[in-house]
Enzyme design. Sequence first.
Site, PDB file in Angstrom:
ATOM      1  CB  SER A  80       2.719   1.282   6.629  1.00 14.05           C
ATOM      2  OG  SER A  80       1.739   1.537   7.466  1.00 14.05           O
ATOM      3  CG  ASP A 128     -11.293  -7.364   5.012  1.00 10.81           C
ATOM      4  OD1 ASP A 128     -10.687  -6.441   5.370  1.00 10.81           O
ATOM      5  OD2 ASP A 128     -12.590  -7.505   5.149  1.00 10.81           O
ATOM      6  CG  HIS A 147      -0.394   0.193   2.522  1.00 14.32           C
ATOM      7  ND1 HIS A 147       0.032  -0.570   3.445  1.00 14.32           N
ATOM      8  CD2 HIS A 147      -0.124   1.491   3.142  1.00 14.32           C
ATOM      9  CE1 HIS A 147       0.389  -0.309   4.539  1.00 14.32           C
ATOM     10  NE2 HIS A 147       0.491   0.955   4.271  1.00 14.32           N
TER      11      HIS A 147
END
Length: 387
Positions: A320, A244, A180
């Site tokens: 992240s 998900d 991401h």
Amino acid sequence: MVLSMAGMPGLLLLLLLLLLCSVGQVSPYGALWKPTWPAYRLPIILPQSTLNLAKPDFGAEAKLEVTSSCGPQCHKGTPLPTYEEVKQYLSYETLYANGSRTETQVGIYILGGGGRGAQHRDSESSGRSRRKRQIYGYDSRFSIFGKDFLLNYPFSTSVKLSTGCTGTLVAEKHVLTAAHCIHDGKTYVKGTQKLRVGFLKPKFKDGRGANDSSSAVPEKMKFQWIRVKRTHVPKGWIKGNANDIGMDYDYALLELKKPHKRKFMKIGVSPPAKQLPGGRIHFSGYDNDRPGNLVYRFCDVKDETYDLLYQQCDAQPGASGSGVYVRMWKRQQQKWERKIIGIFSGHQWVDMNGSPQDFNVAVRITPLKYAQICYWIKGNYLDCREG
């Protein structure tokens, strides 16, 4: 001997795979027991075909965290994917510095005793509106200061992406991060075509660099940047971000244009949480609430699925993509060794038996993901037979 997995039910197949993969386990009840890296019989992932794709528009906004309402029980209840679905998830896109990109379809194999390849049917997976928080009680993070720490292993393996995330050095020219950080599931984020990786180095008052042999005292640390040559993102992230399943594949590999010349941390297959030393994981990242600081933390694993580790390590956006690692005993070399076993992905606020609970989530490096990432790094499956 050739092991064929075709036609086997998903659950039975997964149980058989686990029996095959856990070789040479050490009992934790012996007097001289050490937390030991398990030996795994790893699958093989090989490219089968490559297609040229149109250039992306690089229009997505960079997101420094991923959120999901699907918690441990939700993931554990997800049906096991078919062999064809797993092949699609592990197929991947490659983006090059000139903006061109390709899509590569893969085949999945295991080697039996006779050395011949057999196609392998495996399984890779086993909403509330609230203010998200990623600090749990007392903030247990440690900012790492001073070049004696920042420039030494393992902290020196943490790098910063120009899109705002963190990455970890896993080879001479390769950085592991979260998908991401460069792709939102539909297209690449702004700045990815000119993606850079930043390395903290001392900055001297008189302008001398970190490699200067004089005794000058550094004033502060600064980032030195290296351009990225190409990136790999699994199609499980690109195809699955709307649901998900995508979080299970939130990882990407970056290849730098030149070697970074630092010690790196190898990747490894994630052992079950109960085999981790103290049940804990560790990672360091560039949390955005402490700009310019590398922040280290460790915490207990609270739950796990086949693809994810649920924990409550204090973290903020910017962390992240950090490599989650543990230190265990390497029996073959008779030494302790740290390995990256996962990638810090993001935050989940889930309903646990009617009570809201939040987790930070890391993507586990499973045997299939290890085989894929290792092939991206090495380019030869024969160099990827030990996890």
